[in-house]
Design an enzyme around this catalytic site. Structure first.
Site: not given
Length: 661
Positions: A29-30, A212-213, A243, A594
């Site tokens: 995504k980044t 973002d997020e 998330q 993770r």
């Protein structure tokens, strides 16, 4: 573009309206956000100053800034705004301060400063009372509830008391020409809602927004986004409903739910290819999260192969669990010839780290603890730092407020309120305003005298700090404010002694640094941002990472040990009681995703609670991950709930009963 997958390319190029990118864990995504910024500048002709990318942490903003710089290859990105929501709020407020009756150099108070104000307003020495008020007021501000609205909404005695404190607290902040963290969103929202000219100005300045997020936004942040994008709705929101783990601090999943109805022409693109984890890890994550009600269906997949089975260790108690995990980590590292930094140990709560630290130290394994309190964040260190900041810059209003009231020097809240009002009218720092004749006419002589005594004390120390040895100036500072005596009066003996030792450690360190570098205290103080003092940069150090699951979000590690996966811990007993099981499941999902190469789960069959050893059982989440790719140790795994297996057995039993009829 050639190395991106089709969904990533589509997300970058789509500009025909509002866009929601559902980006699964590890799906790049980044990269999509940074590549889209470059695409807007290089291919669409948008000026960098007309683009804003908003995220939730300074770390993420810094990483994005660096990536964009590399992608642009030295071409100018002057004016490009990549920041947190709160940093954007600060920018708007600094520029439009006059519109809300503030000076541009208004102060931003931290949580400790705000708690001190609320403690005084509450008229109680019980910090827990002030913390409850602080939490309630913060919740109201995040939901854009004004003090007068809070008074109407208050349902019980506690909320009535909080609403009353909220009104006084808001008045105090305004008098101090100060804002708190929540105001950095609430005040820009109010400004843009009520002043159409300013709203048009900011909508024209920020022509395209990337968020973002997005799943972590609260009501205030969503409203700010809508006000900035306006009718044009030129934005890309990137998020993952699986998330969303910050409901406890105001994050609202309703913001994701509302997007399709608020923006009927919303385009949704799913990023489901995972570039981080092996197939078995993703299969377990997908199987687990399928137990939650879904806003948007998606399923992560990977081309990295199946990978190692997931291990599950049942341990007798928490000490045995810590020992098992450390020994297993040591053996795994030796077998794979890896680095310590390849490993992370994750847990639900900070209390779980204590036993781990002991065994890591015993084995001489280097580690870094995330989410714990930094030495420089301790209350007593921040108290002394306020004095040092004031010596370096008497215009530092937050430092002035903290220093003049810690320890109290006879300057009451009514005096400070009057000083704040006068300084705001005259557009002066609080320190300078204290010396003005106009202010002297507003307060009584008995109020003015201790304030001028304090200011004189600071000026005398400031003169000495510019020429005398740092150690002697610091020593006289501590003696002059009688800080040790004040600590002893405020704290229990052991706590006071520990805090005083911390203060001595800080002052000795500053004295040594000044002597070694041949600098005065003023020069040392000016060279160091004491409020967020830079400790040794060990970002690339070869150490095992210890972290809470919340603090680990956004990170990745080759090998992950997830401990305390048991009922009452993960899921947490309070979350179970408050019917927040879905969020706990998402937290487990974050922990699983993770891991890049291997995942190791463990739980204790008995856990110490106070003086009692309480029996515990494996978390339901282990069973919800499916058994096919798991290997159990320290037990047969029979005590692990198997949701899928249970459903199959129930179906077989029903079939048998049907035949019997």
């Amino acid at each position: 573009m050639s190395v991106l997958n089709p969904q990533q390319r589509e997300a970058i190029r789509y500009l025909d309206g509002p866009l929601l990118v559902l980006a699964g864990a590890g799906s790049g995504k980044t990269r999509v956000i940074t590549e889209k910024i470059v695409y807007l500048i290089e291919s669409c002709g948008l000026q960098p100053r007309n683009i804003a990318a908003i995220t939730f942490t300074n770390r993420a903003a810094h990483e994005m800034q660096q990536r964009v710089g590399r992608l642009l290859g030295g071409r100018s990105a002057t004016g490009l705004l990549i920041s947190t929501f709160h940093a954007l709020g600060v920018r708007i407020l600094r520029e439009e301060a006059a519109a809300i009756g503030y000076k541009p150099a208004f102060s931003i108070l931290d949580a400790a400063d705000c708690l001190a104000i609320l403690t005084e307003l509450a008229g109680s020495v019980d910090k827990a009372v002030a913390r409850r008020l602080q939490w309630q007021i913060s919740s109201w501000k995040s939901a854009l509830v004004l003090p007068e609205q809070a008074a109407r909404l208050a349902g019980d005695e506690g909320e009535v008391r909080a609403a009353s404190a909220y009104a006084s607290y808001a008045a105090t902040l305004r008098a101090y020409q100060a804002v708190d963290f929540d105001d950095l969103i609430a005040l820009p929202v109010r400004l843009l809602q009520t002043q159409s000219a300013l709203r048009d100005k900011w909508q024209n300045r920020l022509r395209y927004l990337l968020v973002d997020e997005y799943q972590d936004t609260n009501a205030g942040q969503y409203t700010l986004l809508r006000l900035l994008t306006g009718q044009r709705a030129a934005f890309t929101a990137v998020g993952d409903d699986d998330q969303s783990i910050y409901g406890w601090r105001g994050a609202d999943m309703a913001n994701l739910r509302s997007l399709p109805s608020d923006y009927p022409n919303l385009k949704v693109i799913k990023l489901e290819q995972n570039y981080r984890s092996t197939g078995r890890i993703l299969k377990a994550a997908n199987t687990l999260i399928a137990n939650n009600e879904k806003l948007f269906d998606k399923k992560l997949w990977s081309e990295l192969g199946p990978g190692d089975p997931i291990t599950v260790s049942a341990c007798a108690n928490q000490d045995r669990e810590a020992e098992t995990v450390v020994m297993k980590l040591q053996a795994h590292r030796f077998e794979h010839q890896g680095r310590f930094s390849d490993y992370a140990i994750l847990y639900r709560g900070n209390f779980q780290a204590r036993a781990l630290e002991q065994f890591l130290r015993n084995q001489r394994i280097p580690y870094r603890l995330s989410g714990g309190q930094s030495f420089f964040d301790r209350t007593e260190i921040r108290d002394i730092a306020a004095y040092l900041r004031l010596l370096a810059n008497t215009d530092d209003d937050p430092a002035f407020i903290r220093a003049v009231s810690t320890p109290r020097r006879g300057v009451g809240s009514s005096t400070l309120q009057a000083l704040g009002e006068y300084a705001g009218e005259r557009h002066l720092p609080l320190f300078s305003a204290a010396f003005e004749q106009g202010f002297a006419q507003r307060v009584q002589a008995r109020q003015l005298a201790p304030l001028l005594d304090f200011a004189g004390f600071v000026l005398r120390l400031q003169q000495r700090a510019g020429r005398e040895p740092a150690a002697s100036v610091i020593s006289d500072l501590l003696a002059g404010i009688a800080y040790e005596e004040w600590l002893c009066a405020q704290e229990e003996v052991r706590a006071a002694r520990a805090k005083w030792e911390n203060v001595r450690e800080l002052c000795d360190w500053l004295g040594r640094k000044a002597e070694e570098e041949g600098k005065t205290l003023l020069e040392v103080t000016q060279a160091i941002a004491l409020i967020s003092m830079i400790e040794k940069d060990d970002g690339d150090a070869d150490v095992v990472q210890l972290s809470t699951l919340h603090a680990a979000k956004g990170l990745e590690f080759k090998h992950v040990f997830l401990i305390g996966v048991e009922e009452g811990v993960l899921p947490h007993r309070e979350a179970q009681a408050e019917n927040r099981l879905d969020e706990e499941r998402r937290l487990m999902y974050v922990g699983i995703t993770r891991a890049q190469r291997s995942l190791h789960l463990s739980y204790a069959e008995k856990r110490q609670q106070g003086r009692q050893l309480i029996s515990s059982e494996a978390s339901r989440f282990i069973g919800e991950m499916g058994r096919e790719d798991m290997r159990f140790a320290g037990g047969t795994g029979d005590d692990v709930p198997d949701k899928a297996g249970g459903a199959q057995r129930l179906a077989a039993l029903k079939a048998l009963l049907g035949k019997a009829r």
